[in-house]
Design an enzyme around this catalytic site. Structure first.
Site, PDB file in Angstrom:
ATOM      1  N   ASP A 106       5.893 -14.955   0.390  1.00  0.00           N
ATOM      2  CA  ASP A 106       6.797 -16.066   0.057  1.00  0.00           C
ATOM      3  C   ASP A 106       6.229 -16.972  -1.037  1.00  0.00           C
ATOM      4  OD1 ASP A 106       9.100 -17.531   0.287  1.00  0.00           O
ATOM      5  OD2 ASP A 106       8.363 -18.763   1.947  1.00  0.00           O
ATOM      6  N   HIS A 133       8.797 -13.004  -8.956  1.00  0.00           N
ATOM      7  CA  HIS A 133       8.840 -11.725  -8.236  1.00  0.00           C
ATOM      8  C   HIS A 133       8.012 -10.669  -8.968  1.00  0.00           C
ATOM      9  CE1 HIS A 133      11.620 -13.474  -5.545  1.00  0.00           C
ATOM     10  NE2 HIS A 133      12.647 -13.457  -6.350  1.00  0.00           N
ATOM     11  N   LEU A 164      -5.169   3.442   4.242  1.00  0.00           N
ATOM     12  CA  LEU A 164      -4.290   2.401   4.786  1.00  0.00           C
ATOM     13  C   LEU A 164      -2.821   2.844   4.791  1.00  0.00           C
ATOM     14  CD1 LEU A 164      -4.387  -0.783   5.508  1.00  0.00           C
ATOM     15  CD2 LEU A 164      -3.634  -1.110   3.150  1.00  0.00           C
TER      16      LEU A 164
END
Ligand code: FPP
Length: 243
Positions: free
Chosen positions: A25, A42, A137
């Site tokens: 955020d 973004h 991962l």
């Protein structure tokens, strides 16, 4: 990128979060502060995602990362912003996502993917398949994702399978979520100053520790991850018990 020795020393003596979830955020506010369009936030945010995924992949004990890239509610944003986030995702499929696979990362896309056009969906499926052989991962990218939507879909799936809904167990629900087969997140990180869940992983975050920071996502770095992990190591998780 190499792990920083400080965090590794700490991790030798304490508990590492096996699954880290992040609400990325603050992109819009980061851009506004610089008099840039929100979409510039973004764009930087998506680079930060790649950097942080790579870094978490180097921390022993961290096996899963789930990031909130686009929610079921984000479609109501201005059309040009939605278009730009979709463009970034598409661009990422072609570039950074592949470089993540080269870094041994396994990619999964969580959410109702049926709304995306065939080309974008095919890219997501291909990247998932391409990374199936990797051993590092697991990175879940939540797109067109909503926690309530996910639970509703799980119930619909069970009904379609002909399961007896009067006898449904928590395990049944867990195994019909987008995250089926994965452990619940241990640590939720929310940068950007807000202290809310925003419909993210409602079922899975039941016993997670929540770490909030005012740092905006585009300013997020390895240092903030280290701080969150050190904070997590000091938490006493009781799971409803007294010890
Ligand atoms: C929240 O910031 C961020 C989003 C809704 C989109 C996140 C998308 C990306 C980081 C880019 C695409 C992702 C990938 C994985 C390639 P906000 O816009 O709500 O910021 P604000 O609260 O400051 O307005």
């Amino acid at each position: 990128m190499t792990s920083r020795s400080g965090i590794l020393n700490i991790m030798e003596h304490s508990i590492t979060p096996r699954h880290v979830a992040i609400i990325m955020d603050g992109n819009g506010r980061w851009a506004k502060k610089r008099l840039l369009p929100r979409t510039a936030g973004h764009s930087v945010g998506s680079e930060v995602f790649r950097k942080i995924a790579e870094y978490l992949g180097t921390i022993p004990g961290v096996e899963y990362l789930t990031v909130y890239a686009f929610s079921t509610e984000n479609w109501s944003r201005p059309a040009d912003e939605v278009k730009e986030i979709m463009r970034l995702l598409d661009h990422y499929m072609d570039t950074a996502m592949k470089s993540l696979i080269e870094k041994n990362i396994r990619l999964h896309f969580l959410g109702d993917l049926s709304v995306f056009d065939d080309k974008l969906r095919a890219k997501m499926e291909k990247l998932h398949e391409m990374s199936e052989h990797t051993t590092g991962l697991h990175v879940n990218v939540a797109v067109n994702y909503g926690g309530r939507d996910e639970i509703t879909n799980a119930i619909r799936s069970m009904a379609k399978e002909g399961m007896d809904l009067t006898a449904v167990t928590q395990e049944d629900i867990t195994s019909h979520l987008y995250t089926a087969g994965q452990p619940d997140p241990d640590l939720l990180i929310r940068p950007g100053g807000e202290k809310r869940l925003s419909n993210f992983l409602l079922w899975q975050l039941s016993y997670a520790e929540f770490y909030f920071t005012d740092v905006l996502w585009p300013d997020f770095s390895e240092k903030e991850i280290d701080e969150a992990i050190v904070w997590f190591a000091g938490r006493k998780r009781r799971y409803g018990n007294v010890k």
